[in-house]
Design a protein around this motif. Structure first.
Motif, PDB file in Angstrom:
ATOM      1  N   ALA A 294       0.511  -0.864  -0.446  1.00  0.00           N
ATOM      2  CA  ALA A 294      -0.425   0.343  -0.125  1.00  0.00           C
ATOM      3  C   ALA A 294       1.141   1.432   0.140  1.00  0.00           C
ATOM      4  O   ALA A 294       0.582   1.982  -0.805  1.00  0.00           O
ATOM      5  CB  ALA A 294      -1.162   0.310   0.905  1.00  0.00           C
ATOM      6  N   ALA A 295       1.895   1.430   0.847  1.00  0.00           N
ATOM      7  CA  ALA A 295       3.274   2.147   0.829  1.00  0.00           C
ATOM      8  C   ALA A 295       3.866   2.428  -0.600  1.00  0.00           C
ATOM      9  O   ALA A 295       4.404   3.157  -0.780  1.00  0.00           O
ATOM     10  CB  ALA A 295       3.660   2.338   1.929  1.00  0.00           C
ATOM     11  N   GLY A 296       3.585   1.368  -1.215  1.00  0.00           N
ATOM     12  CA  GLY A 296       4.174   1.244  -2.776  1.00  0.00           C
ATOM     13  C   GLY A 296       5.650   1.129  -2.820  1.00  0.00           C
ATOM     14  O   GLY A 296       6.623   1.017  -3.752  1.00  0.00           O
ATOM     15  N   GLY A 297       5.865  -0.042  -1.754  1.00  0.00           N
ATOM     16  CA  GLY A 297       7.601  -0.628  -1.508  1.00  0.00           C
ATOM     17  C   GLY A 297       7.530  -1.823  -2.018  1.00  0.00           C
ATOM     18  O   GLY A 297       6.572  -2.236  -2.964  1.00  0.00           O
ATOM     19  N   ASP A 298       8.452  -2.501  -2.320  1.00  0.00           N
ATOM     20  CA  ASP A 298       9.164  -3.781  -3.069  1.00  0.00           C
ATOM     21  C   ASP A 298       9.062  -5.380  -1.645  1.00  0.00           C
ATOM     22  O   ASP A 298       8.850  -4.860  -0.900  1.00  0.00           O
ATOM     23  CB  ASP A 298       9.870  -3.362  -3.452  1.00  0.00           C
ATOM     24  N   LEU A 299       8.291  -5.571  -2.341  1.00  0.00           N
ATOM     25  CA  LEU A 299       7.617  -7.051  -1.947  1.00  0.00           C
ATOM     26  C   LEU A 299       8.628  -7.955  -1.576  1.00  0.00           C
ATOM     27  O   LEU A 299       8.965  -8.130  -0.310  1.00  0.00           O
ATOM     28  CB  LEU A 299       6.079  -7.870  -2.526  1.00  0.00           C
ATOM     29  N   GLY A 300       9.473  -7.880  -2.154  1.00  0.00           N
ATOM     30  CA  GLY A 300      10.787  -8.541  -2.380  1.00  0.00           C
ATOM     31  C   GLY A 300      11.988  -8.182  -1.209  1.00  0.00           C
ATOM     32  O   GLY A 300      12.418  -9.133  -0.768  1.00  0.00           O
ATOM     33  N   ALA A 301      11.826  -7.109  -0.872  1.00  0.00           N
ATOM     34  CA  ALA A 301      12.589  -5.989   0.155  1.00  0.00           C
ATOM     35  C   ALA A 301      11.963  -6.180   1.399  1.00  0.00           C
ATOM     36  O   ALA A 301      12.619  -6.372   2.676  1.00  0.00           O
ATOM     37  CB  ALA A 301      12.706  -4.820  -0.026  1.00  0.00           C
TER      38      ALA A 301
END
Length: 489
Positions: free
Chosen positions: A315-322
């Motif tokens: 939701a925050a626009g981050g990276d799911l891999g990270a």
């Protein structure tokens, strides 16, 4: 071609217009409505003179029993660049009428100047761990440009302090918000103004002040009031209070994302199996994709926490891999699951015992989850040092007595109970029919942490033991952990 041309033509970014210092005298005075005496820049903000490091701005807050003005000299001695005071002092300072109000104003200025995506986290259990995991994921994907509230700075002082410390160049901010009375989160979320608001779970913590589990849910749902336009509310699908939380979020006209095992969960658990070396291997359905990742932290509660983390990062626009890497590397926090190997003689001959530090907080839900995890921890003997659960009011005796079931189910060999509130549990464990649920542990009921240490010494720790220490922070079981940790392997 001029070799400098590519450098000169480098595109100018928004951050390039920002100062390198956290704050300067002019910015602070303007933000708090104070008068700057001297020119200075600061690299940090602090409210405890003992924690001041060179370059900090020290706020001399005034409380009911303590006046921070008394510690201004100490703050300067430790290297404070300036102080915020309500009376003039020798040295660089900002003069204001009220230092507490000034801290809130600086926090609001920090929030107003940033273009970061902001995540707010609350809940009855798991706030700090989930906040730390979200931060680790966003910090990794932004290459160090994420900010968070440290420790459990989640109240009317900790939240504005954490905001005031946020660098204007941050790309993400993650803030924990706590409460024990209705209306508290309304004030905090108005300062944080999150783009993403997470509720980890609803449990009977602070029920003494709020009266019912429904009232607790309503108080936690106040976090949605501060959501920015287009914001996202993330809620636990498996909670009995799901519908109540969803309705509260929808009143704010924001998107709702649920997480959990329920069929209707937007971030849904498909499978979780034990991972080699501990923790879990999790498979989750996010609607448009499936992901698989490892959660280093043990326990069913961390499987649920990981789903909330994934929902928040997305939701925050981050990276799911990270996010997956962050969860795979998470270690238990001090007072919240940290595991330490300590020296011990006898027993299985390993000369080692496992100390599990859950001494910072306790409520009925977290007690059950932690005892369940103790029950599946490989050990020669399982020992539980359990402190009283506070803020349960008239519900306290029943909630304490009910811990007999998870203690027996976990196969605990020895229980050290600390505090008068633990008497109902001692009585329940002492009943003759309690053994029907599992083997009956030996019991020591103590007044305080010192007595608990003496009881452990009398019982004798051995190689192969697993020792859980958990209780409300005010019980002081951190002293037990500190004493045992000195016996490091």
């Amino acid at each position: 071609m001029n070799a400098l041309a590519p450098i000169i033509a480098w595109p100018e970014l928004f951050e390039d217009q920002l100062g390198l210092a956290l704050w300067d005298a002019v910015e602070i005075a303007r933000a708090v409505g104070g008068v700057a005496v001297g020119q200075f820049q600061v690299s940090g903000v602090e409210i405890d003179s003992r924690d001041v490091v060179p370059g900090d701005l020290f706020f001399a807050l005034k409380g009911e029993a303590m006046d921070g003005y008394r510690f201004v000299a100490s703050a300067f001695a430790r290297g404070a660049a300036a102080v915020v005071v309500d009376r003039p002092v020798d040295g660089p300072h900002i003069l204001v009428s009220d230092t507490s109000s000034a801290l809130v104003k600086l926090a609001k200025a920090a929030r107003s100047r940033t273009s970061a995506r902001i995540v707010g986290v609350t809940g009855s259990v798991g706030k700090t761990g989930v906040k730390e995991a979200i931060f680790a994921a966003l910090d990794r994907s932004s290459r160090g440009k994420a900010h968070r509230s440290v420790k459990s700075y989640n109240n009317h002082v900790g939240v504005p302090l954490s905001l005031a410390r946020m660098d204007a160049r941050s790309r993400y901010g993650v803030f924990e918000m706590g409460m024990n009375h209705a209306g508290e989160l309304s004030a905090l979320t108005a300062q944080v103004r999150p783009h993403v608001a997470v509720i980890t779970t609803i449990a009977p913590a602070h029920i003494e002040m709020l009266g019912s589990i429904e009232a607790i849910a309503d108080a936690k749902a106040e976090i949605f009031e501060g959501l920015e336009t287009g914001g996202v509310a993330i809620i636990p699908a498996d909670s009995p209070q799901f519908a109540r939380l969803k309705e509260a979020a929808e009143k704010q006209d924001v998107a709702v994302v649920s997480f959990g095992r329920a069929e209707y969960a937007d971030v849904r658990l498909l499978d979780a199996v034990p991972a080699p070396g501990g923790g879990s291997l999790v498979t989750a359905d996010l609607g448009d994709r499936r992901i698989c990742y490892t959660v280093a932290e043990p326990g069913e509660h961390w499987i649920a926490n990981s789903l909330a983390v994934m929902a928040a990062v997305r939701a925050a626009g981050g990276d799911l891999g990270a996010a997956g890497l962050a969860l795979a590397e998470m270690q238990g926090l001090k007072g919240r699951g940290a595991r330490t190997v300590i020296a011990a003689t006898g027993g299985d001959g390993s000369s080692r015992a496992l100390l599990i530090d859950e001494s910072y907080n306790a409520n009925p839900a977290s007690m059950r989850a932690t005892l369940a995890q103790l029950g599946v921890t490989p050990a020669q003997r399982r020992i539980a040092v359990l402190g009283a659960m506070k803020e349960l009011g008239t519900h306290g005796p029943a909630f304490h007595a009910a811990l007999a079931e998870p203690i027996l189910a976990a196969g605990v060999d020895h229980v050290v109970l600390v505090g008068d509130e633990m008497q109902p549990l001692a009585d329940e464990l002492g009943k003759s029919d309690s053994a029907a649920l599992g083997k009956r542990p030996s019991i020591a009921h103590c007044r305080d942490a010192a007595d608990a240490l003496a009881a452990l010494k009398e019982f004798g720790l051995e190689g192969g033991d697993a020792i859980l220490v958990k209780g409300s922070n005010s019980v002081g079981l951190g002293a037990v952990v500190a004493a045992l940790a000195q016996q490091k392997d």
